[in-house]
Scaffold this motif. Structure first.
Motif, PDB file in Angstrom:
ATOM      1  N   LEU A  46       2.427   9.526  -0.155  1.00 13.31           N
ATOM      2  CA  LEU A  46       2.657   8.425   0.230  1.00 13.31           C
ATOM      3  C   LEU A  46       4.096   7.899   0.781  1.00 13.31           C
ATOM      4  CD1 LEU A  46       1.280   5.729  -0.641  1.00 13.31           C
ATOM      5  CD2 LEU A  46       2.240   6.176  -2.877  1.00 13.31           C
ATOM      6  N   ALA A  47       3.145   7.188   2.144  1.00 13.96           N
ATOM      7  CA  ALA A  47       4.906   6.737   2.790  1.00 13.96           C
ATOM      8  C   ALA A  47       5.475   5.711   2.088  1.00 13.96           C
ATOM      9  CB  ALA A  47       3.975   5.900   4.114  1.00 13.96           C
ATOM     10  N   ARG A  48       4.816   4.789   1.475  1.00 12.19           N
ATOM     11  CA  ARG A  48       6.128   3.823   1.043  1.00 12.19           C
ATOM     12  C   ARG A  48       6.444   4.396  -0.020  1.00 12.19           C
ATOM     13  NH1 ARG A  48       4.643  -2.980   0.257  1.00 12.19           N
ATOM     14  NH2 ARG A  48       6.887  -3.205  -1.124  1.00 12.19           N
ATOM     15  N   THR A  49       6.503   5.601  -0.938  1.00 13.72           N
ATOM     16  CA  THR A  49       7.361   5.902  -2.151  1.00 13.72           C
ATOM     17  C   THR A  49       7.835   7.559  -1.843  1.00 13.72           C
ATOM     18  OG1 THR A  49       5.267   6.160  -2.905  1.00 13.72           O
ATOM     19  CG2 THR A  49       6.113   4.106  -3.151  1.00 13.72           C
ATOM     20  N   TRP A  54       7.225  14.841  -3.423  1.00  5.96           N
ATOM     21  CA  TRP A  54       8.134  15.686  -4.564  1.00  5.96           C
ATOM     22  C   TRP A  54       7.905  15.770  -5.611  1.00  5.96           C
ATOM     23  CZ3 TRP A  54       8.463  18.729  -0.059  1.00  5.96           C
ATOM     24  CH2 TRP A  54       9.100  18.787   0.710  1.00  5.96           C
ATOM     25  N   PHE A  55       6.967  14.942  -6.700  1.00  2.24           N
ATOM     26  CA  PHE A  55       7.155  14.704  -7.975  1.00  2.24           C
ATOM     27  C   PHE A  55       5.851  14.421  -8.251  1.00  2.24           C
ATOM     28  CE2 PHE A  55      12.069  13.835  -7.493  1.00  2.24           C
ATOM     29  CZ  PHE A  55      11.978  14.774  -8.002  1.00  2.24           C
ATOM     30  N   MET A 105      10.540   3.180 -10.484  1.00  2.72           N
ATOM     31  CA  MET A 105      11.702   2.462 -10.013  1.00  2.72           C
ATOM     32  C   MET A 105      10.437   2.091  -8.896  1.00  2.72           C
ATOM     33  SD  MET A 105      13.115   0.688 -11.614  1.00  2.72           S
ATOM     34  CE  MET A 105      13.782  -0.191 -10.565  1.00  2.72           C
ATOM     35  N   GLU A 106      10.274   3.172  -7.716  1.00  5.66           N
ATOM     36  CA  GLU A 106       9.181   2.743  -6.665  1.00  5.66           C
ATOM     37  C   GLU A 106       8.194   2.085  -6.607  1.00  5.66           C
ATOM     38  OE1 GLU A 106      11.005   6.457  -3.211  1.00  5.66           O
ATOM     39  OE2 GLU A 106       9.398   6.719  -5.018  1.00  5.66           O
ATOM     40  N   ALA A 134      -1.351   6.098   2.528  1.00  2.00           N
ATOM     41  CA  ALA A 134      -1.527   7.796   2.001  1.00  2.00           C
ATOM     42  C   ALA A 134      -2.895   9.033   2.393  1.00  2.00           C
ATOM     43  CB  ALA A 134      -1.415   7.411  -0.535  1.00  2.00           C
ATOM     44  N   THR A 135      -2.214  10.276   1.734  1.00  2.00           N
ATOM     45  CA  THR A 135      -2.795  11.700   2.210  1.00  2.00           C
ATOM     46  C   THR A 135      -2.601  12.564   1.407  1.00  2.00           C
ATOM     47  OG1 THR A 135      -2.205  11.344   4.520  1.00  2.00           O
ATOM     48  CG2 THR A 135      -2.791  13.144   4.549  1.00  2.00           C
TER      49      THR A 135
END
Length: 191
Positions: A46-49, A54-55, A105-106, A134-135
């Protein structure tokens, strides 16, 4: 009873009906792979977050439905006729929350930037600032990209809670979830 003797003995229907080789050759009827798609073989970006990448623990490709109308007939039966409206379900992902709470928080900061809960100052952002693409990459059993599912113009609509429990017998990482709306998604084969 007359027997037609003009057809040679041993002639079968295949001699009269053209059946493509695709259906008669055994190698075309076999699957191209005997490896199964694994539920752990994916990557979500997801580009913004960036921390969500990773999680991310769980994501499902949302269902897609296609509208239809029923045309009444004079015989009492209704005929279903395909419509033109697609309905995409929401995209929900589950993610681990890191100890600095960056992943959670993102999304929280993104949601409060869309609609300020305190006042309306400095929160009139352009539409592009509210959304992100998102991809979801589906990987093979050898972790090579097979398909990319691209979600366009996503924005969060619900952020899950953070549950703390001092009575728990074992310590476990906190998992939260977020639900997104989006315009549509496309499925593309990876090269």
């Amino acid at each position: 009873m007359t027997i037609n003797t003009s057809i040679p003995f041993g002639t079968t229907a295949n001699d009269f009906i053209a059946i493509p080789d695709t259906y008669s050759r055994a190698d075309y009827r076999q699957p191209q792979t005997d490896n199964y798609l694994l539920n752990t073989s994916f990557k979500f970006t997801l580009a913004r977050t960036p921390n969500i990448t990773w999680f991310c623990q769980k994501v499902s490709i949302p269902s897609l439905s296609f509208g239809f109308i029923e045309q009444p007939t004079r015989f009492g039966a209704k005929l279903p006729i395909s419509g033109t409206q697609y309905d995409f379900d929401d995209l929900t992902i589950e993610f681990l929350v890191d100890e600095k709470v960056n992943t959670w928080m993102e999304i929280y900061d993104w949601m409060t930037s869309i609609g300020n809960p305190k006042d309306d100052k400095d929160k009139h952002l352009e539409w592009d600032n509210h959304t992100s693409d998102a991809t979801l990459t589906i990987l093979s059993s050898s972790y090579n990209p097979q398909y990319n599912i691209k979600f366009y113009n996503m924005f969060p609509t619900q952020l899950g809670e953070l549950t703390f429990d001092s009575a728990a017998a074992e310590t476990e990482p906190i998992v939260s979830q977020v639900t997104f709306k989006y315009r549509y998604y496309e499925i593309m084969q990876s090269n």
